[in-house]
Design a protein around this motif. Structure first.
Motif, PDB file in Angstrom:
ATOM      1  N   ARG A   3      -6.494  -4.758   2.844  1.00 34.05           N
ATOM      2  CA  ARG A   3      -5.825  -3.751   1.915  1.00 34.05           C
ATOM      3  C   ARG A   3      -4.752  -3.415   2.672  1.00 34.05           C
ATOM      4  N   ASN A   4      -4.203  -4.486   4.044  1.00 31.97           N
ATOM      5  CA  ASN A   4      -3.073  -3.931   4.748  1.00 31.97           C
ATOM      6  C   ASN A   4      -2.136  -5.184   4.013  1.00 31.97           C
ATOM      7  N   ILE A   5      -3.446  -6.460   4.033  1.00 29.08           N
ATOM      8  CA  ILE A   5      -2.492  -7.677   4.081  1.00 29.08           C
ATOM      9  C   ILE A   5      -1.673  -7.463   2.034  1.00 29.08           C
ATOM     10  N   ILE A   6      -2.927  -6.664   1.104  1.00 31.87           N
ATOM     11  CA  ILE A   6      -1.904  -7.195   0.134  1.00 31.87           C
ATOM     12  C   ILE A   6      -1.387  -6.051  -0.308  1.00 31.87           C
ATOM     13  N   GLU A   7      -0.732  -4.762   0.420  1.00 28.50           N
ATOM     14  CA  GLU A   7       0.050  -4.279   0.795  1.00 28.50           C
ATOM     15  C   GLU A   7       1.312  -4.401   1.304  1.00 28.50           C
ATOM     16  N   SER A   8       1.345  -5.191   2.592  1.00 30.93           N
ATOM     17  CA  SER A   8       2.090  -5.954   2.783  1.00 30.93           C
ATOM     18  C   SER A   8       2.700  -7.216   2.093  1.00 30.93           C
ATOM     19  N   PHE A   9       2.255  -7.679   1.670  1.00 30.72           N
ATOM     20  CA  PHE A   9       2.959  -9.096   0.385  1.00 30.72           C
ATOM     21  C   PHE A   9       3.834  -7.824  -0.931  1.00 30.72           C
ATOM     22  N   LYS A  10       3.097  -7.209  -0.816  1.00 30.80           N
ATOM     23  CA  LYS A  10       3.945  -6.388  -2.415  1.00 30.80           C
ATOM     24  C   LYS A  10       5.422  -5.825  -2.076  1.00 30.80           C
ATOM     25  N   ARG A  11       5.042  -4.926  -0.606  1.00 26.92           N
ATOM     26  CA  ARG A  11       6.312  -4.855  -0.015  1.00 26.92           C
ATOM     27  C   ARG A  11       7.572  -6.104   0.172  1.00 26.92           C
ATOM     28  N   ALA A  12       6.897  -6.348   0.520  1.00 24.16           N
ATOM     29  CA  ALA A  12       7.509  -8.590   0.397  1.00 24.16           C
ATOM     30  C   ALA A  12       8.253  -8.416  -0.268  1.00 24.16           C
ATOM     31  N   ILE A  13       7.447  -8.844  -1.574  1.00 18.73           N
ATOM     32  CA  ILE A  13       7.685  -9.508  -3.067  1.00 18.73           C
ATOM     33  C   ILE A  13       9.412  -8.563  -3.826  1.00 18.73           C
ATOM     34  N   GLU A  14       8.473  -7.232  -3.141  1.00 22.93           N
ATOM     35  CA  GLU A  14       9.536  -5.934  -4.134  1.00 22.93           C
ATOM     36  C   GLU A  14      11.182  -6.563  -3.293  1.00 22.93           C
ATOM     37  N   ASP A  15      11.254  -6.371  -1.734  1.00 17.75           N
ATOM     38  CA  ASP A  15      12.299  -6.408  -1.391  1.00 17.75           C
ATOM     39  C   ASP A  15      13.308  -8.186  -1.643  1.00 17.75           C
ATOM     40  N   CYS A  16      12.667  -8.970  -2.025  1.00 14.96           N
ATOM     41  CA  CYS A  16      12.751  -9.584  -2.277  1.00 14.96           C
ATOM     42  C   CYS A  16      13.477 -10.355  -3.411  1.00 14.96           C
ATOM     43  N   LYS A  17      12.666  -9.578  -3.933  1.00 13.16           N
ATOM     44  CA  LYS A  17      13.836  -9.469  -5.940  1.00 13.16           C
ATOM     45  C   LYS A  17      14.490  -8.550  -6.241  1.00 13.16           C
TER      46      LYS A  17
END
Length: 564
Positions: free
Chosen positions: A549-563
């Motif tokens: 769950r934490n890995i999923i959320e961390s990936f989503k936050r990283a992607i949002e920042d990059c986009k």
């Protein structure tokens, strides 16, 4: 309070004045009826007829007729009835060959008329006839009955003056008593429960061959549908039947003081049709009042900490015949439920680990089978997010959640508590990841994407940056069992679709699914060190649901920042 007492007093005075006037009016009417009902001689028989009534309750009548044929053989029939069981449209006179008769048919064809033939009680019937001496006499008898029925009905209804919940329960205790039908004895009584005002227990002992059968029902009146409460007559027996809301099996049934099963209906016997009529009214009133009281009686706390503590205290040990279950629930949103004990003479040790936020409160229900009662629900979107272990060995992941209840009241309390808890835990869901964008998430992920062993397979995984760019990453995965396979996935976070990142679980294997935007093959792929075809997705493995769950959320936050 004084105003309320005064209103009750005024109402009682009004009812008393009405009763005195109506009693006098009805008795005058019945006197005229008894004079109109005479001995009648026809071509084939003579009918000696008598109408009588209870002086204290003149709406309760008996009509006796002795039919004497040409050989002077006599047959006596006696009909006992209440005027409240008829309406003015069910009284009619008509000619029948050699006689004029007035037929009285019970309302809704209810078999409410008690019949005796030559002194022996017969089955209840729904109509009887009075013989008139001629057409004018038939009209008179019909008209007098039509005048008497509304008055008698009001008096009969006014007899039951109960003004509170407790008075209605007291009426049940006083009026559900032993009685006999011919040689069969019915021993019965109702008990109330001080700890829970809406709980009732009905005990019944009836003949069964050479022996007797002891039965007992325990239920909450809040679970009874008022519309289902009906007066029923079967042969010589009179009873009131009731059913639960939505036919839920919420009534405990005991035979010989042992819990036999749960059921959705029960019958309470009455010695007389008049008692049954009042019993039906009292039970309907209690059901309606109990429905209004039920949430206050359950006393479910509202804060997250209190509700979790409530669940821990109320998920109890359960005995089901020879099976014994000890249940231990951890008072936390990220929680566990351990069940130990014996089942079919075998030891059990089951452990469920899950987050309450993953449970779907809309799917919560009580499931009853035989003497077992469970609370059931599923995870949101039916994902298998509940880790299951048996005897400390991982069995896999499931979507179905089940906890045993000790009884119906316990089940209802757990349903309400779990509904509050799942909503609260979802609203307050916490992640164990840092704030910040792609750089902060990379630092966390590179340390927390796990390497671990599952059964015979070794999972070695790592994450690295590419070209010193915070939005271009390389994921390395090596799975080793009998053979070893190394895979490398190089990708830009801008190419990853955050909406598609989710759990992907197969039996015991827990994965995190990563997919590109529009499934474009933009992920550079190497297998055992050699370049291979570009890919549109890959999996990262985890050793627990919370880790994933934490890995999923961390990936989503990283992607949002990059986009952005």
């Amino acid at each position: 309070m004084k105003t309320l007492n005064l209103l009750f007093l005024l109402f009682a005075i009004f009812v008393n004045i009405f009763s005195i006037h109506a009693n006098t009016e009805l008795k005058d009417n019945l006197t005229a009826l008894s004079e109109a009902i005479q001995t009648v001689k026809t071509k084939n028989a003579t009918y000696e007829q008598v109408l009588e009534w209870d002086e204290n309750r003149p709406y309760k009548l008996s009509y006796t007729v002795v039919e004497i044929d040409k050989r002077d053989r006599e047959e006596e029939a006696k009909f006992v009835f209440n005027l409240a069981d008829f309406n003015v449209n069910t009284v009619r006179w008509a000619d029948e060959k050699d006689k004029i008769v007035v037929t009285l048919t019970a309302d809704n064809r209810q078999k409410s008329i008690k019949l005796f033939e030559d002194g022996e009680q017969q089955n209840y019937i729904d109509r009887f006839q009075i013989v008139a001496k001629d057409a004018d006499n038939g009209r008179t008898i019909e008209e007098l009955f039509r005048e008497a029925i509304p008055i008698g009905t009001k008096l009969s209804e006014a007899e039951l003056q109960l003004n509170s919940f407790e008075e209605r329960k007291d009426w049940l205790v006083k009026n559900i008593v032993d009685f006999s039908i011919e040689e069969a004895n019915y021993e019965q009584f109702i008990e109330t429960k001080e700890a829970h005002p809406s709980l009732l227990q009905y005990s019944l002992t009836t003949p069964k061959g050479k022996y007797s059968q002891q039965e007992k029902w325990l239920w909450n009146m809040a679970d009874i549908s008022p519309q289902s409460i009906q007066l029923e007559v079967k042969n010589k027996e009179v009873f009131v039947e009731m059913k639960t809301h939505r036919n839920q099996k919420f009534i405990q049934y005991f035979e010989e003081n042992q819990l036999d099963n749960y059921t959705n209906s029960l019958q309470i016997y009455a010695p007389e049709i008049d008692i049954a009529r009042h019993l039906m009214v009292v039970l309907k009133d209690l059901a309606e009042e109990s429905e209004k009281k039920k949430e206050a009686q359950l006393k479910i706390p509202s804060t997250e900490g209190e509700i979790l503590q409530f669940l821990q205290e109320n998920i109890k040990d359960v005995s089901e015949n020879e099976n014994q279950y000890k249940q231990e629930f951890e008072a936390a949103c990220l929680t566990s439920l351990q069940t130990t004990g014996t089942e079919k003479d075998k030891a059990i040790d089951d452990l469920l680990t899950f987050h309450l936020a993953d449970l779907d409160e809309k799917e919560l229900e009580v499931d009853v089978r035989g003497t077992s009662i469970w609370i059931k629900t599923q995870t949101r979107n039916k994902q298998p997010l509940i880790e299951v272990k048996e005897n400390d060995e991982l069995e896999g992941y499931e979507k179905d959640f089940v906890v045993r209840a000790s009884d119906v009241e316990n089940a209802k309390a757990l349903i309400m508590a779990l509904e509050v808890a799942t909503k609260s835990c979802k609203e307050n869901l916490q992640y164990s990841i840092p704030e910040g964008g792609a750089s902060e998430q990379y630092n966390w992920l590179s340390e927390n994407i796990p390497s671990f062993r599952l059964e015979d397979t070794e999972y070695s995984q790592s994450l690295e940056k590419m070209e010193d760019a915070s939005c271009k990453w390389e994921f390395n995965r090596t799975l080793t069992d009998k053979d070893s396979e190394e895979e490398i996935f190089q990708f830009s976070l801008k190419d990853i679709d955050p909406q598609q990142i989710d759990f992907k679980i197969s039996r015991k294997e827990l994965g995190i699914y990563i997919e590109t935007n529009d499934n474009e093959k933009l992920i550079k792929y190497f297998k055992d060190g050699e370049p291979d075809d570009y890919q549109d997705d890959f999996l990262i493995y985890a050793s627990s649901i919370e880790q994933a769950r934490n890995i999923i959320e961390s990936f989503k936050r990283a992607i949002e920042d990059c986009k952005n």
